[in-house]
Design an enzyme around this catalytic site. Structure first.
Site, PDB file in Angstrom:
ATOM      1  N   ASP A  88      50.496 -14.561   3.563  1.00  0.00           N
ATOM      2  CA  ASP A  88      50.712 -13.892   4.850  1.00  0.00           C
ATOM      3  C   ASP A  88      50.832 -14.979   5.909  1.00  0.00           C
ATOM      4  O   ASP A  88      49.895 -15.766   6.118  1.00  0.00           O
ATOM      5  CB  ASP A  88      49.517 -12.961   5.118  1.00  0.00           C
ATOM      6  N   ASP A  99      55.052 -12.034  11.884  1.00  0.00           N
ATOM      7  CA  ASP A  99      53.935 -11.787  10.969  1.00  0.00           C
ATOM      8  C   ASP A  99      54.551 -11.145   9.734  1.00  0.00           C
ATOM      9  O   ASP A  99      55.084 -10.038   9.828  1.00  0.00           O
ATOM     10  CB  ASP A  99      52.947 -10.840  11.676  1.00  0.00           C
ATOM     11  N   HIS A 161      50.247  -2.991  13.076  1.00  0.00           N
ATOM     12  CA  HIS A 161      49.714  -3.158  14.424  1.00  0.00           C
ATOM     13  C   HIS A 161      50.813  -3.515  15.406  1.00  0.00           C
ATOM     14  O   HIS A 161      51.860  -4.024  15.021  1.00  0.00           O
ATOM     15  CB  HIS A 161      48.657  -4.281  14.420  1.00  0.00           C
ATOM     16  N   HIS A 169      47.313  -8.806  17.363  1.00  0.00           N
ATOM     17  CA  HIS A 169      46.877  -7.447  17.067  1.00  0.00           C
ATOM     18  C   HIS A 169      46.650  -6.686  18.354  1.00  0.00           C
ATOM     19  O   HIS A 169      45.529  -6.557  18.825  1.00  0.00           O
ATOM     20  CB  HIS A 169      45.591  -7.459  16.226  1.00  0.00           C
ATOM     21  N   GLU A 194      52.400  -3.128   7.493  1.00  0.00           N
ATOM     22  CA  GLU A 194      51.871  -3.868   6.343  1.00  0.00           C
ATOM     23  C   GLU A 194      51.096  -2.989   5.378  1.00  0.00           C
ATOM     24  O   GLU A 194      49.878  -2.895   5.458  1.00  0.00           O
ATOM     25  CB  GLU A 194      51.057  -5.084   6.780  1.00  0.00           C
ATOM     26  N   GLU A 278      54.722  -7.123   4.147  1.00  0.00           N
ATOM     27  CA  GLU A 278      54.706  -6.975   5.618  1.00  0.00           C
ATOM     28  C   GLU A 278      55.979  -7.516   6.245  1.00  0.00           C
ATOM     29  O   GLU A 278      56.513  -8.544   5.816  1.00  0.00           O
ATOM     30  CB  GLU A 278      53.498  -7.733   6.199  1.00  0.00           C
TER      31      GLU A 278
END
Ligand code: MN
Ligand code: MN
Length: 293
Positions: A88, A99, A161, A169, A194, A278
């Site tokens: 990640d 992300d 998020h 976040h 994700e 993700e």
């Protein structure tokens, strides 16, 4: 809300492309016997070499660990054939973040292909649903449906998020199942979706610290060295060691003073396997862009 003018969209896209390539670097390094430390450092050097900063430290999580572990300074842990490894990573351009994550089975033994496919397919299905004004639980319902149909459980206490400038976040939470939250997705915003799939109960708990820290936003000192280096994004013990020689003492003092906190590793019990996929998306009024595709 962000006003996503053209230059901001471009920065999100740049961060997305670098994040995507960084994942590919990670995949190529994740061989049986490789030190997790070398995989993390290889990925992070790539991101820095592209002229970006880290949106957060590379997270490398094995088997029953879902997230929030980054190798420590001098970490001797090696990847083993059959490990289910979540990689990640994210890049930062002028505060605009990407992300993205994928799961690989180290050594490609094929034991966990279905688990790995479940999250990738759930992510793809969820992305097709995304548009402005969709109730957020409909995205979660789609993720939960795909994972459940494949015989696994979505992890219910982890999810996607919102993303804001220097804020990985932001408040919005995108569940991996239908949690009944009918709040509508907005526009002119960045989000990460994700899915996590589990062979266990689909609920993670906190383990020990994972060498990833963040500054407490209410106690920021603008002339403090960690703030100057990392602003309000998460950073690793390794990253601190590169700017402060006596890094552990400094971290411990900041921790004691509650200026900084450490993320715990998020995990299920031993014997469980978890996969993750993700992407980062930009929700624009007339278009949805997957920046990390
Ligand atoms: Mn991530
Ligand atoms: Mn994320």
């Amino acid at each position: 809300m962000l006003n996503l003018d053209h230059s901001i969209v471009e920065k999100y896209k740049q961060a997305g492309v670098i994040g995507k390539k960084a994942l590919e670097v990670g995949e190529s390094l994740a061989e049986p016997g490789a030190l997790m430390l070398d995989v993390a450092e290889g990925i992070e050097s790539f991101i820095l070499g592209e002229g970006a900063r880290l949106a957060f430290p590379v997270n490398l999580s094995i088997n029953n660990n879902a997230a929030h572990y980054s190798p420590s300074v001098g970490d001797r842990t090696k990847l083993q054939r059959g490990d289910v490894l979540k990689i990640d990573v994210g890049a930062e351009i002028d505060g605009y973040l990407s992300d993205n994550a994928l799961t690989v089975e180290v050594g490609e033994t094929g034991e966990h292909s279905d688990l790995i496919d479940a999250t990738r397919e759930a992510l793809n299905a969820a992305i097709k649903k995304v548009r402005p004004m969709i109730p957020i639980n409909q995205i979660g319902a789609e993720i939960g449906r795909v994972i459940t149909e494949r015989g696994f459980r979505p992890v219910r206490n982890l999810g996607g998020h919102g993303i804001d400038r220097f804020d990985l976040h932001s408040r919005l939470f995108i569940p991996n199942y239908d949690d009944g939250n009918g709040q509508l997705l907005g526009t002119n915003m960045a989000i990460a979706i994700e899915p996590f799939a589990s062979t266990g109960i689909g609920m993670i708990h906190n383990g020990p610290g994972g060498n990833i820290y963040i500054l407490d936003g209410t106690k920021i000192r603008k002339d403090e060295i960690l703030y100057k280096n990392f602003n309000t994004v998460p950073f690793s013990q390794r990253a601190v060691s590169k700017v402060i020689p006596d890094y552990q003492k400094y971290i411990d003092a900041m921790k004691k003073n509650r200026e900084l906190s450490e993320f715990p590793v998020l995990r299920e019990h031993k014997g469980v396997f978890i996969s993750q996929a993700e992407h980062t998306l930009l929700i624009l009024p007339d278009e949805v862009i997957v920046t990390t595709a």
